[in-house]
Write a protein that holds these residues in place. Structure first.
Motif, PDB file in Angstrom:
ATOM      1  N   PRO A 119       0.837  -1.201   0.000  1.00 44.93           N
ATOM      2  CA  PRO A 119       0.000   0.000   0.000  1.00 44.93           C
ATOM      3  C   PRO A 119       0.874   1.253   0.000  1.00 44.93           C
ATOM      4  CG  PRO A 119       0.061  -0.965   2.198  1.00 44.93           C
ATOM      5  CD  PRO A 119       0.898  -1.851   1.314  1.00 44.93           C
ATOM      6  N   ALA A 120       0.534   2.236  -0.845  1.00 41.22           N
ATOM      7  CA  ALA A 120       1.396   3.416  -0.987  1.00 41.22           C
ATOM      8  C   ALA A 120       0.664   4.730  -0.754  1.00 41.22           C
ATOM      9  CB  ALA A 120       2.019   3.424  -2.382  1.00 41.22           C
ATOM     10  N   THR A 121      -0.667   4.670  -0.624  1.00 42.73           N
ATOM     11  CA  THR A 121      -1.443   5.900  -0.418  1.00 42.73           C
ATOM     12  C   THR A 121      -2.404   5.707   0.751  1.00 42.73           C
ATOM     13  OG1 THR A 121      -3.240   5.197  -1.884  1.00 42.73           O
ATOM     14  CG2 THR A 121      -1.376   6.356  -2.904  1.00 42.73           C
ATOM     15  N   ASP A 122      -3.041   6.794   1.182  1.00 42.13           N
ATOM     16  CA  ASP A 122      -3.999   6.700   2.287  1.00 42.13           C
ATOM     17  C   ASP A 122      -5.170   5.787   1.927  1.00 42.13           C
ATOM     18  OD1 ASP A 122      -4.578   8.789   0.403  1.00 42.13           O
ATOM     19  OD2 ASP A 122      -6.196   9.466   1.698  1.00 42.13           O
ATOM     20  N   VAL A 123      -5.597   5.835   0.663  1.00 38.80           N
ATOM     21  CA  VAL A 123      -6.720   4.980   0.228  1.00 38.80           C
ATOM     22  C   VAL A 123      -6.312   3.516   0.270  1.00 38.80           C
ATOM     23  CG1 VAL A 123      -8.250   4.416  -1.702  1.00 38.80           C
ATOM     24  CG2 VAL A 123      -7.666   6.807  -1.232  1.00 38.80           C
ATOM     25  N   GLU A 124      -5.118   3.212  -0.240  1.00 41.24           N
ATOM     26  CA  GLU A 124      -4.642   1.824  -0.247  1.00 41.24           C
ATOM     27  C   GLU A 124      -4.395   1.306   1.168  1.00 41.24           C
ATOM     28  OE1 GLU A 124      -1.257   1.493  -2.846  1.00 41.24           O
ATOM     29  OE2 GLU A 124      -2.559   1.029  -4.531  1.00 41.24           O
ATOM     30  N   ALA A 125      -3.962   2.196   2.064  1.00 42.41           N
ATOM     31  CA  ALA A 125      -3.709   1.789   3.457  1.00 42.41           C
ATOM     32  C   ALA A 125      -4.986   1.255   4.097  1.00 42.41           C
ATOM     33  CB  ALA A 125      -3.165   2.958   4.258  1.00 42.41           C
ATOM     34  N   LEU A 126      -6.092   1.918   3.829  1.00 45.46           N
ATOM     35  CA  LEU A 126      -7.361   1.488   4.429  1.00 45.46           C
ATOM     36  C   LEU A 126      -7.860   0.168   3.839  1.00 45.46           C
ATOM     37  CD1 LEU A 126      -9.360   4.841   4.806  1.00 45.46           C
ATOM     38  CD2 LEU A 126      -8.285   3.473   6.598  1.00 45.46           C
ATOM     39  N   LYS A 127      -7.482  -0.113   2.591  1.00 45.98           N
ATOM     40  CA  LYS A 127      -7.924  -1.356   1.941  1.00 45.98           C
ATOM     41  C   LYS A 127      -7.005  -2.531   2.257  1.00 45.98           C
ATOM     42  CE  LYS A 127      -9.909   0.823  -2.205  1.00 45.98           C
ATOM     43  NZ  LYS A 127      -9.671   1.005  -3.659  1.00 45.98           N
ATOM     44  N   PHE A 143       0.664   8.436   5.511  1.00 47.39           N
ATOM     45  CA  PHE A 143       0.628   8.586   4.055  1.00 47.39           C
ATOM     46  C   PHE A 143       0.074   9.949   3.650  1.00 47.39           C
ATOM     47  CE2 PHE A 143       0.433   3.721   3.624  1.00 47.39           C
ATOM     48  CZ  PHE A 143       1.802   3.647   3.370  1.00 47.39           C
ATOM     49  N   ILE A 144      -0.940  10.428   4.367  1.00 50.04           N
ATOM     50  CA  ILE A 144      -1.501  11.755   4.063  1.00 50.04           C
ATOM     51  C   ILE A 144      -0.445  12.827   4.304  1.00 50.04           C
ATOM     52  CG2 ILE A 144      -3.184  13.492   4.825  1.00 50.04           C
ATOM     53  CD1 ILE A 144      -5.153  11.168   5.307  1.00 50.04           C
ATOM     54  N   TYR A 145       0.293  12.695   5.431  1.00 50.37           N
ATOM     55  CA  TYR A 145       1.370  13.656   5.733  1.00 50.37           C
ATOM     56  C   TYR A 145       2.397  13.679   4.601  1.00 50.37           C
ATOM     57  CZ  TYR A 145       5.696  15.425   7.784  1.00 50.37           C
ATOM     58  OH  TYR A 145       6.862  16.112   8.005  1.00 50.37           O
ATOM     59  N   VAL A 146       2.812  12.472   4.144  1.00 54.33           N
ATOM     60  CA  VAL A 146       3.831  12.370   3.089  1.00 54.33           C
ATOM     61  C   VAL A 146       3.303  12.958   1.776  1.00 54.33           C
ATOM     62  CG1 VAL A 146       5.119  10.747   1.629  1.00 54.33           C
ATOM     63  CG2 VAL A 146       5.038  10.414   4.106  1.00 54.33           C
ATOM     64  N   GLN A 147       2.036  12.626   1.436  1.00 59.75           N
ATOM     65  CA  GLN A 147       1.452  13.142   0.201  1.00 59.75           C
ATOM     66  C   GLN A 147       1.379  14.670   0.210  1.00 59.75           C
ATOM     67  OE1 GLN A 147      -1.247   9.213   0.204  1.00 59.75           O
ATOM     68  NE2 GLN A 147      -2.370  11.046  -0.370  1.00 59.75           N
ATOM     69  N   ASP A 148       1.064  15.237   1.353  1.00 63.39           N
ATOM     70  CA  ASP A 148       0.880  16.700   1.445  1.00 63.39           C
ATOM     71  C   ASP A 148       2.195  17.438   1.661  1.00 63.39           C
ATOM     72  OD1 ASP A 148      -1.794  16.261   1.152  1.00 63.39           O
ATOM     73  OD2 ASP A 148      -2.305  16.498   3.283  1.00 63.39           O
ATOM     74  N   TYR A 149       3.254  16.717   2.020  1.00 61.67           N
ATOM     75  CA  TYR A 149       4.509  17.369   2.370  1.00 61.67           C
ATOM     76  C   TYR A 149       5.099  18.113   1.175  1.00 61.67           C
ATOM     77  CZ  TYR A 149       9.235  18.181   4.092  1.00 61.67           C
ATOM     78  OH  TYR A 149      10.408  18.778   4.464  1.00 61.67           O
ATOM     79  N   ASP A 150       5.451  19.358   1.394  1.00 65.99           N
ATOM     80  CA  ASP A 150       6.099  20.182   0.381  1.00 65.99           C
ATOM     81  C   ASP A 150       7.274  20.883   1.050  1.00 65.99           C
ATOM     82  OD1 ASP A 150       6.971  22.130  -1.376  1.00 65.99           O
ATOM     83  OD2 ASP A 150       4.972  22.824  -1.925  1.00 65.99           O
ATOM     84  N   GLU A 151       8.479  20.603   0.550  1.00 57.85           N
ATOM     85  CA  GLU A 151       9.681  21.175   1.173  1.00 57.85           C
ATOM     86  C   GLU A 151       9.614  22.692   1.310  1.00 57.85           C
ATOM     87  OE1 GLU A 151      14.154  19.631   0.844  1.00 57.85           O
ATOM     88  OE2 GLU A 151      12.956  19.033  -0.886  1.00 57.85           O
ATOM     89  N   ASN A 152       8.952  23.328   0.347  1.00 57.09           N
ATOM     90  CA  ASN A 152       8.910  24.797   0.313  1.00 57.09           C
ATOM     91  C   ASN A 152       7.706  25.402   1.029  1.00 57.09           C
ATOM     92  OD1 ASN A 152      11.275  24.893  -1.356  1.00 57.09           O
ATOM     93  ND2 ASN A 152       9.988  24.236  -3.072  1.00 57.09           N
ATOM     94  N   ASP A 153       6.872  24.547   1.635  1.00 58.46           N
ATOM     95  CA  ASP A 153       5.683  25.044   2.337  1.00 58.46           C
ATOM     96  C   ASP A 153       5.721  24.603   3.802  1.00 58.46           C
ATOM     97  OD1 ASP A 153       3.235  25.850   3.252  1.00 58.46           O
ATOM     98  OD2 ASP A 153       2.062  24.457   2.004  1.00 58.46           O
ATOM     99  N   PRO A 154       6.207  25.479   4.692  1.00 59.14           N
ATOM    100  CA  PRO A 154       6.326  25.117   6.117  1.00 59.14           C
ATOM    101  C   PRO A 154       5.015  24.640   6.741  1.00 59.14           C
ATOM    102  CG  PRO A 154       7.437  27.192   5.666  1.00 59.14           C
ATOM    103  CD  PRO A 154       6.666  26.840   4.430  1.00 59.14           C
ATOM    104  N   LYS A 155       3.861  25.083   6.198  1.00 57.95           N
ATOM    105  CA  LYS A 155       2.563  24.667   6.753  1.00 57.95           C
ATOM    106  C   LYS A 155       2.369  23.155   6.622  1.00 57.95           C
ATOM    107  CE  LYS A 155       0.134  29.007   5.783  1.00 57.95           C
ATOM    108  NZ  LYS A 155      -0.852  29.640   4.876  1.00 57.95           N
ATOM    109  N   SER A 156       3.007  22.564   5.623  1.00 53.57           N
ATOM    110  CA  SER A 156       2.835  21.119   5.395  1.00 53.57           C
ATOM    111  C   SER A 156       3.770  20.282   6.260  1.00 53.57           C
ATOM    112  CB  SER A 156       3.075  20.785   3.911  1.00 53.57           C
ATOM    113  OG  SER A 156       4.459  20.913   3.591  1.00 53.57           O
ATOM    114  N   HIS A 157       4.645  20.927   7.039  1.00 52.55           N
ATOM    115  CA  HIS A 157       5.671  20.192   7.787  1.00 52.55           C
ATOM    116  C   HIS A 157       5.187  19.679   9.140  1.00 52.55           C
ATOM    117  CE1 HIS A 157       9.077  22.430   5.399  1.00 52.55           C
ATOM    118  NE2 HIS A 157       8.175  21.849   4.622  1.00 52.55           N
ATOM    119  N   GLU A 158       4.052  20.178   9.603  1.00 53.44           N
ATOM    120  CA  GLU A 158       3.497  19.777  10.911  1.00 53.44           C
ATOM    121  C   GLU A 158       4.534  19.897  12.025  1.00 53.44           C
ATOM    122  OE1 GLU A 158       1.398  16.083  10.909  1.00 53.44           O
ATOM    123  OE2 GLU A 158       0.152  16.620   9.185  1.00 53.44           O
TER     124      GLU A 158
END
Length: 445
Positions: A119-127, A143-158
């Motif tokens: 499984p590689a995505t949030d949808v696949e994880a649930l299945k 997986f959601i954190y990784v998908q949303d992560y953007d090196e240039n967007d500190p908001k995505s870093h949690e």
């Protein structure tokens, strides 16, 4: 032969051919030589007769296996990540136009005696049946954190600085259990050992993103692609590229002795009494055995079968990774399977490889966990080969030596070696910011 070149490349293995092509495109004058009368070196492709000759001498293959010319058995078979660096190199150099790719059907991981789709995505994880209900939810959040992560967007870093926190700490933050860590680290991020856990998490997150992005590219069952007719066309594609840009090729050149001056610096290569001069030499370990050290051995089985691997949804092409912890080993085991769907065997026939870093001298015993997944096989060839890596100082002797091919059945480590060598040879990074839609156009769904 008596001319002077910027670079002489020895050996037509895949790594050497890629470098030959890249350096020619850069405008360097390249001479490419090989002691063999065929392209590919250790990474060559064999038909059925050649396969028998290599492993069984004068014995003839049984007629029941079909026509010899229908087989293209890669000696170092590796799938390519659809968004990976090798695909970018193929597009950057336009070698992609010489090849037709096809998506690989399945990507699986071995866990507690069974195999599961990775499984590689949030949808696949649930299945996924790989994890229990609560673990699925924890994995989904990662997986959601990784998908949303953007090196240039500190908001995505949690609040996590992935250049400082370790992968182990990130996994702990999401409460993942050991089994989940195992498949994410080895079958999804494609690490070959557990050292990554105590290194900055940014590398693992980038690897997970690459896997998910590659998976999305073809909407198939895996993130991998593979050329029709196997990898044999790749070295020739890069050789063709080098020739277009003025590179010179010479096969069947015996000896190929590298010449050094009194300061130990390479200045040319002698073959059949003639010396071609150069500023730099690029080669595989077999051409300069005094400048490499043995770092391990790969043990493998090459199998011809008449059926797909069980529990892979009848996939015509598949990779299965068996993480080391699942086997009580120091290294992962890999299963590669391809078939007539990629034109590497006659219809109804499948070629499977089981490979791992050798820890004993008994491949039949060592490879058993992977072999057991295959089911009945028509023919099996066992093989062990040594792995070498350079120990020379390339800045002092002007020799740039590739490392031997490892046991992995994907190209990620191979292409990193090529990019590292290119950096040392030219002093610059290769620009791989290319339009990947060209890869989509080249690949068949």
């Amino acid at each position: 032969m008596d001319e002077e070149y910027d670079v002489i490349v020895l050996g037509t293995g895949l790594k050497e051919c890629i470098l030959s092509g890249l350096l020619s495109v850069d405008g360097l004058k390249v001479l490419h030589m090989d002691r063999n009368d065929y392209y590919g070196g250790e990474s060559t492709s064999l038909n059925l007769v050649q396969l028998w000759k290599r492993f069984r001498g004068d014995e003839k293959p049984p007629e029941t296996l079909g026509s010899t010319k229908d087989y293209n058995v890669d000696m170092v078979p590796k799938f390519m990540m659809a968004n990976g660096a090798l695909v970018r190199v193929l597009i950057h150099t336009s070698v992609a136009k010489y090849l037709n790719f096809k998506a690989v059907d399945g990507s699986f991981v071995y866990n507690k005696g069974k195999i599961y789709k990775v499984p590689a995505t949030d949808v696949e994880a649930l299945k996924s049946t790989l994890m229990g209900l609560f673990e699925k939810r924890r994995a989904r959040k990662l997986f959601i954190y990784v998908q949303d992560y953007d090196e240039n967007d500190p908001k995505s870093h949690e609040g996590l600085d992935l250049n400082k926190v370790t992968t182990r700490e990130v996994f702990a933050k999401y409460g993942l259990d050991d089994n989940t860590v195992d498949f994410i680290g080895h079958a999804l991020a494609l690490h070959t050992n557990d050292d990554y856990l105590d290194k900055p998490a940014i590398d693992t997150v980038k690897r997970m993103k690459l896997y998910a992005d590659s998976l999305a590219r073809f909407q198939g069952g895996s993130p991998y692609i593979y050329p029709q007719y196997g990898l044999g066309e790749l070295p020739q594609g890069f050789a063709r590229l080098s020739a277009v840009y003025g590179g010179t090729y010479m096969l069947n050149k015996p000896e190929c002795k590298v010449e050094f001056d009194q300061n130990g610096k390479a200045y040319g290569v002698t073959s059949e009494g003639e010396t071609a001069k150069c500023k730099k030499v690029v080669c595989d370990p077999s051409y300069l055995p005094d400048k490499v050290k043995k770092v391990g051995r790969v043990t493998r089985a090459i199998c011809i079968m008449s059926h797909p691997i069980t529990d892979t949804n009848n996939s015509d092409s598949v990779q299965i990774i068996l993480p080391q912890k699942q086997l009580g080993r120091k290294s992962d085991m890999y299963v590669f399977c391809c078939s007539y769907s990629h034109n590497i065997a006659p219809e109804g026939k499948y070629i499977a490889f089981v490979s791992t870093e050798a820890e004993t001298d008994r491949p039949e015993v060592e490879l058993k966990p992977g072999m057991d997944l295959l089911g009945p096989v028509d023919e099996t060839f066992f093989d062990i080969y040594d792995r070498y890596e350079p120990v020379n100082n390339s800045q002092k002797d002007s020799c740039f030596i590739s490392t031997s091919y490892d046991a992995t059945t994907h190209f990620e480590s191979t292409v990193q070696d090529v990019l590292s060598m290119y950096r040392k040879i030219t002093g610059k990074e290769l620009d791989l910011s290319v339009d990947l839609s060209a890869a989509s156009a080249a690949a068949e769904e």
